[in-house]
Every structure is written in structure tokens, then in C-alpha cells.
Design an enzyme around this catalytic site. Structure first.
Site, PDB file in Angstrom:
ATOM      1  N   HIS A   1      -3.287   3.145  15.161  1.00 27.89           N
ATOM      2  CA  HIS A   1      -2.211   3.583  14.274  1.00 27.89           C
ATOM      3  C   HIS A   1      -2.476   3.113  12.842  1.00 27.89           C
ATOM      4  O   HIS A   1      -2.551   1.909  12.583  1.00 27.89           O
ATOM      5  CB  HIS A   1      -0.887   2.990  14.810  1.00 27.89           C
ATOM      6  CG  HIS A   1       0.325   3.443  14.066  1.00 27.89           C
ATOM      7  ND1 HIS A   1       1.585   2.946  14.342  1.00 27.89           N
ATOM      8  CD2 HIS A   1       0.498   4.339  13.072  1.00 27.89           C
ATOM      9  CE1 HIS A   1       2.464   3.510  13.541  1.00 27.89           C
ATOM     10  NE2 HIS A   1       1.826   4.355  12.752  1.00 27.89           N
TER      11      HIS A   1
ATOM     12  N   HIS B   1      -3.703  -0.854  12.882  1.00 31.34           N
ATOM     13  CA  HIS B   1      -3.643  -1.743  14.033  1.00 31.34           C
ATOM     14  C   HIS B   1      -3.712  -0.911  15.306  1.00 31.34           C
ATOM     15  O   HIS B   1      -3.781   0.330  15.274  1.00 31.34           O
ATOM     16  CB  HIS B   1      -2.350  -2.565  14.008  1.00 31.34           C
ATOM     17  CG  HIS B   1      -1.110  -1.718  14.135  1.00 31.34           C
ATOM     18  ND1 HIS B   1      -0.554  -1.046  13.063  1.00 31.34           N
ATOM     19  CD2 HIS B   1      -0.334  -1.409  15.207  1.00 31.34           C
ATOM     20  CE1 HIS B   1       0.504  -0.362  13.464  1.00 31.34           C
ATOM     21  NE2 HIS B   1       0.659  -0.569  14.763  1.00 31.34           N
TER      22      HIS B   1
ATOM     23  N   ASP C   1      -1.770  -0.394  19.176  1.00 34.50           N
ATOM     24  CA  ASP C   1      -0.550  -0.662  19.936  1.00 34.50           C
ATOM     25  C   ASP C   1      -0.843  -0.573  21.423  1.00 34.50           C
ATOM     26  O   ASP C   1      -1.249   0.496  21.920  1.00 34.50           O
ATOM     27  CB  ASP C   1       0.553   0.350  19.575  1.00 34.50           C
ATOM     28  CG  ASP C   1       1.062   0.167  18.147  1.00 34.50           C
ATOM     29  OD1 ASP C   1       1.562  -0.926  17.849  1.00 34.50           O
ATOM     30  OD2 ASP C   1       0.957   1.114  17.353  1.00 34.50           O
TER      31      ASP C   1
ATOM     32  N   LYS D   1     -31.626   8.451 -10.409  1.00 33.99           N
ATOM     33  CA  LYS D   1     -31.741   7.397 -11.420  1.00 33.99           C
ATOM     34  C   LYS D   1     -30.751   7.742 -12.524  1.00 33.99           C
ATOM     35  O   LYS D   1     -30.980   8.614 -13.348  1.00 33.99           O
ATOM     36  CB  LYS D   1     -33.165   7.308 -11.978  1.00 33.99           C
ATOM     37  CG  LYS D   1     -33.372   6.100 -12.891  1.00 33.99           C
ATOM     38  CD  LYS D   1     -34.810   6.007 -13.389  1.00 33.99           C
ATOM     39  CE  LYS D   1     -35.041   4.681 -14.115  1.00 33.99           C
ATOM     40  NZ  LYS D   1     -34.110   4.460 -15.241  1.00 33.99           N
TER      41      LYS D   1
ATOM     42  N   ASP E   1     -28.548   7.656 -15.825  1.00 39.05           N
ATOM     43  CA  ASP E   1     -28.881   7.376 -17.222  1.00 39.05           C
ATOM     44  C   ASP E   1     -27.712   6.628 -17.853  1.00 39.05           C
ATOM     45  O   ASP E   1     -26.903   7.197 -18.580  1.00 39.05           O
ATOM     46  CB  ASP E   1     -29.136   8.698 -17.954  1.00 39.05           C
ATOM     47  CG  ASP E   1     -29.874   8.502 -19.260  1.00 39.05           C
ATOM     48  OD1 ASP E   1     -30.263   7.359 -19.536  1.00 39.05           O
ATOM     49  OD2 ASP E   1     -30.052   9.480 -19.988  1.00 39.05           O
TER      50      ASP E   1
ATOM     51  N   GLU F   1     -32.782  11.778 -15.485  1.00 35.30           N
ATOM     52  CA  GLU F   1     -33.776  10.819 -15.954  1.00 35.30           C
ATOM     53  C   GLU F   1     -34.876  10.587 -14.930  1.00 35.30           C
ATOM     54  O   GLU F   1     -36.017  10.282 -15.288  1.00 35.30           O
ATOM     55  CB  GLU F   1     -33.088   9.491 -16.286  1.00 35.30           C
ATOM     56  CG  GLU F   1     -34.001   8.479 -16.932  1.00 35.30           C
ATOM     57  CD  GLU F   1     -33.333   7.127 -17.136  1.00 35.30           C
ATOM     58  OE1 GLU F   1     -33.936   6.281 -17.825  1.00 35.30           O
ATOM     59  OE2 GLU F   1     -32.233   6.907 -16.604  1.00 35.30           O
TER      60      GLU F   1
END
Length: 536
Positions: free
Chosen positions: A36, A42, A44, A249, A251, A383
Site C-alpha cells: 500500500h 508499507h 498490510d 557527454k 556540455d 560535445e
């Protein structure tokens, strides 16, 4: 306890939960475990007794490990029809969030005789505060006990007894409903409220990250501070390899984020604070509500999602573009040092815990196909790409050969050692005299006069004026085509170039940008590893 409390907490015209009502029991007593995502995610545990489902909220969920004691808080009785309930309790209702039937089956007392005797023994154990029972579920099987603590009337402990079903493994990894086969995330997809659904999804991912085994072999340590990030080694060409992953990569500015007790420290690779300069990122990180150390890149992207360093440098003045923090690594999480875990495990955990926000993004990757990924990056004007070994550890402060960068154009970071007088109609300066460090000496690599807008010339001259000096910072005074003013070598920049001469001087350099995020001492001649060296 009855169903009065259950009914008082719910508006049945607004929730899909079943209305209270006693139902004639079957021949065997049933149990159900709901997962739940309420205010706190949690489990029940519900056991049929006296025509209702006696219920306990188990914050950390049940376990098959007899060495673990799980807190179980007794809550209101639920109607027997609740055994079949799955769905989404709408926002604004008690217990709002997704619910799935995580497990279900039959149960009985360990010394069961007939069914009447069975229920009497179970009720006696319940009233005594020491209830022993045997589960026959799809996930949970064998002997368990619920033992009331002395703390208060509602606090119990859920224990697994030693038997042939006991196990050390993490049963909670089996996260699908035994009825619909849906996960909680999939159950929530039906909810119409986008913000409520996203909030619950983030909650589920964070909780399941804590349930996972990823942290079990990560040592418990204090949070580190002032981390110097792992650096990538330059290589000439992309490669394909099944053991490597490939990322964009970005920039931008490399940035480490420390999140602790609601406070955030965001800083560059040389330890300069970004907290005020990029305060929208800092504020977004503050909302994450967990302790962690992240590694990533601050970028500004245009409407097509393309990063631009110039937009980033001028973001504070112009506000144009979209400021983002792309996170690609998780170094520390809730008391655990993750740096020795394999990269893919760190990234999988990062993806689970990182919520979807307008400012904070998970930096994804592709596996194996580096050549194609590089081609796409180049076509999109990016880049370059970064290749990382999927099992690599995090080597703080080191340049790793298990992290490799492949640039779509040749660039070089350099230190400004001086500037020449402007000629013709140009103002402020003619060219920058550049060098790189070889040990403790600043070695000349050429001068650059192209790539500057007039505003760049003015701004850069203002930065250089306080640094002027009579002494040449190079051990051998370079030849220039105009009078030169020497400066203290404290400012780093980046240029593009077509290659190098035999004397180690740049061919056709063009100014790209200042690198205020990097220390001048870091500027060294980048010598790429040979083609394919990183892929084996």
C-alpha cells in the site's frame, strides 16, 4: 474491534474500497498481504478471524529470515471483502494511494485440529499477545508469529519461525500482485491525477530502493564531503563492447551534490559552491528529502533539448534556456557508501530513487553500441559521449581508464599566460597566449585570436587586467606577432583545434569558452589513448 472504525474513516461514495459488512466465512481461514502506497509505503497483513480481517501495518514488510523482527502496528479491522481489493484510493481519501494484493492464501494454527478448534486457538493467541500461525501463500509459507510488545497496545512484532521455508533472501523483491500481476507503479497508471500519480511513483521507487539488496554489501559510513569526481580519459574513437555503457557527454559544469537533513551543498570539481549561482537546482535538490551524494552535470538546454555552454555561462544574466541537473552517478545513499559497488548497480539504484522533476534528470545510457551512439551524438551537434565499464567502481579524484570520453571535435583546455595588443579596428586585445602544465612548468602551445564576440573581448579583458605582471609565466618566452602583456596563469579556457604541429603547437585554434569551473593547474595536454584501447 468490529468495523465501526473502518467505516468512520472512509467516504464510500469517494473510494473504491468495499463497504463494511460481515460475510459468512468459508471452510478455511484466509490471509492477505496488501502492498500500500499511502502516506508511507508499507505492507498490510490481514488475517481472517471472527468474520473480519484483523489487520497490521508492517512498515518494512514481511520477511522469511528468522533473524529479522519486523514491527507490525495493529490497525482497524477490515471487512472480509477487502481480501479482493486492488486499485487506487483517490487523493483526499484516507489511505490515498495504490494498493495491490502482494500475497494471499490460507492460514491455520500450528497445532490445528478441526476448523472450529483452529479459530479458537488463534483467537486465544491474539488475546494473549502471542499469536502463532502457519501461512500457505504464494510468496509467504511456513510458521510465523505475532508477538505484542510492551510499548503500547498497537505495537507487535512479526517473526518468521525456523522451518524449511525460512530463507535469507529478500522476498520483497517479488513486487508484483499475485492477482493482477501488476506492480504498484502499474496500478497507479490508471489514476487521472498526474501530480498525485507522480508523487506516489517517486515514493514507491524510493521505498523499493531501500528494500532492495543493493545496499546490503555497501558499507555503512559517514557521509563524505568535498568529493573530487572521477575524471574520464580521452580516446580517439568510439567502440562497441558488451561490458560497457555509453552516456551523453553533457556540455556544462560538472557538479557534485551533497544532500543531508534537508540541506544541500552543490559544488564544482574544484570545490567552488554553485548554491547561489544555480539556486533553482539547489532548491529542487532540497525537495528530494533523502541523504545522498550525487554526481552529474549542470547544463542549459534549448527548446530542442540541446545543451549550450554559452547559454549556461550567461544564464544568470539572460535566463534563456532551461537549467537542468543531469545526474549520472550515486556515491552515497542513506548511510551507505556506494563507491565500491559496480556502476550499473549504482545507476539502477539512482534511477529508482531519483524523482521526476523539472530541474533534476536521470542521465540515461545505452549498452554495447558505442559507435552508433557516437554517430547520433555527432549528428545532433553534441560535445561527445562518455564510455564507462559497467562494473567500474567510483575512483574519486582520479582519471580512470574505465571511464573514457570521445569528443565529436578536437578540443584542448589551456591556461591564459598573456594577451597581445589589438590591431586594426579590434578592441581590448588581439590574441590570447596559451599554455598547458607539464609538471610545474607552463609550456606554450600557441595563441588564439578567433572565436570571440565583442562582449567576450571586453569581459575577458576585464578579468585579465587585475592579473597583469611584468614576468613571462613561460620558462621560454614565446614569439608573438604583436606586443604582449603577461598575466598570472590563473584563468583556464577551452579552444577547438584541427591538430598539433611537431613542436606541440596547436593548428587553427578557435576560442570556445572560459572554464571557470576548472582550476588552471588542471590544464594539461590531452593525449588520447590509442583507438579501441578502452574497449578491451
Amino acid at each position: 474491534m468490529g468495523l465501526k472504525e473502518y467505516a468512520s474513516k472512509r467516504q464510500f461514495e469517494k473510494t473504491p474500497e468495499p463497504e463494511p459488512g460481515l460475510r459468512h466465512k468459508g471452510r478455511r481461514l484466509i490471509f492477505v498481504v496488501h502492498k500500500h502506497a499511502a502516506r508511507a509505503l508499507h505492507y498490510d497483513l490481514r488475517l481472517e478471524l471472527e468474520g473480519v480481517l484483523k489487520s497490521w501495518a508492517v512498515p518494512k514488510g514481511p520477511s522469511l529470515d528468522p533473524s529479522l523482527k519486523r514491527l507490525a502496528l495493529m490497525v482497524e479491522d477490515h471487512p472480509l471483502d477487502y481480501k479482493d481489493f486492488e486499485g487506487v484510493i483517490p487523493e483526499g481519501n484516507y489511505g490515498a494511494g495504490g494498493v495491490i494484493i502482494w500475497d494471499r492464501g490460507f492460514y491455520h494454527h500450528p497445532s490445528v485440529g478441526d476448523e472450529n478448534e483452529n479459530e479458537k486457538l488463534l483467537l486465544a493467541g491474539l488475546r494473549k499477545g502471542d499469536m502463532k500461525f502457519v501461512l500457505e501463500g504464494e510468496k509467504l509459507q511456513g510458521a510465523f508469529a505475532l508477538v505484542k510488545t510492551r510499548k503500547d497496545e498497537k505495537s507487535w512484532l512479526l517473526l518468521k519461525k525456523k522451518d524449511r521455508y525460512a530463507a535469507k533472501g529478500e522476498i520483497l523483491k517479488e513486487n508484483r500482485s499475485v492477482v493482477s500481476r501488476k506492480t504498484l507503479e502499474e496500478m497507479l497508471e490508471a489514476d487521472r491525477s498526474k501530480s498525485f500519480r507522480q508523487k506516489k511513483l517517486d515514493q514507491i521507487r524510493l521505498h523499493e530502493a531501500m528494500e532492495s539488496e543493493d545496499l546490503q554489501d555497501a558499507p555503512v559510513k559517514p557521509m563524505p564531503h568535498g568529493i573530487q569526481p572521477t575524471l574520464a580519459t580521452l580516446v580517439k574513437e568510439p567502440f562497441d563492447h558488451p561490458d560497457w555503457i555509453f552516456e551523453v557527454k553533457w556540455d556544462g559544469y560538472r557538479a557534485v551534490a551533497e544532500l543531508r537533513d534537508g540541506d544541500v551543498s552543490l559544488y564544482s570539481r574544484k570545490g567552488i559552491s554553485f548554491d547561489k549561482k544555480f539556486s533553482p537546482i539547489t532548491e529542487a535538490l532540497r525537495e528530494l528529502r533523502f541523504d545522498a551524494v550525487l554526481d552529474g552535470e549542470i547544463v542549459v538546454v534549448d527548446d530542442q533539448g540541446r545543451p549550450g555552454f554559452q547559454m549556461l555561462q550567461h544564464y544568470q544574466d539572460s535566463g534563456s534556456g532551461h537549467l537542468l541537473y543531469y545526474v549520472f552517478d550515486l556515491l552515497y545513499f542513506r548511510g551507505h557508501d556506494l563507491t565500491a559497488l559496480p556502476l550499473l548497480r549504482r545507476k539502477e539504484l539512482l534511477k529508482k530513487i531519483l524523482p521526476s522533476t523539472p530541474r533534476i534528470r536521470f542521465s540515461g545510457h545505452v549498452r554495447e553500441e558505442g559507435v552508433l551512439f557516437y554517430k547520433v551524438a555527432k549528428e545532433k551537434g553534441l560535445e561527445g559521449i562518455v564510455a564507462k565499464h559497467s562494473q567500474s567502481v567510483y575512483e574519486a579524484g582520479r582519471r580512470s581508464r574505465e571511464w573514457l570520453k570521445v569528443k565529436t571535435q578536437l578540443t584542448q583546455e589551456a591556461v591564459i599566460g598573456g594577451f597581445t595588443e589589438p590591431g586594426g579596428g579590434r578592441k581590448y586585445f588581439g590574441a590570447l597566449v596559451l599554455g598547458v602544465y607539464e609538471g610545474d612548468e607552463l609550456m606554450y602551445i600557441g595563441h588564439v585570436g578567433g572565436g570571440f564576440a565583442e562582449k567576450d573581448l571586453k569581459d575577458l579583458r576585464e578579468k585579465l587586467n587585475p592579473l597583469t605582471q611584468k614576468e613571462c609565466p613561460f620558462p621560454v618566452k614565446p614569439e608573438t606577432n604583436a606586443p604582449v602583456t603577461w598575466v598570472k596563469p590563473e584563468i583556464a579556457c577551452e579552444v577547438t583545434l584541427s591538430g598539433w604541429t611537431e613542436d606541440g603547437v596547436m593548428r587553427h585554434p578557435v576560442f570556445l569558452r572560459l572554464r571557470e569551473d576548472k582550476a588552471a593547474r588542471e590544464a594539461a595536454r590531452e593525449k588520447p589513448l590509442g583507438s579501441g584501447e578502452g574497449g578491451s
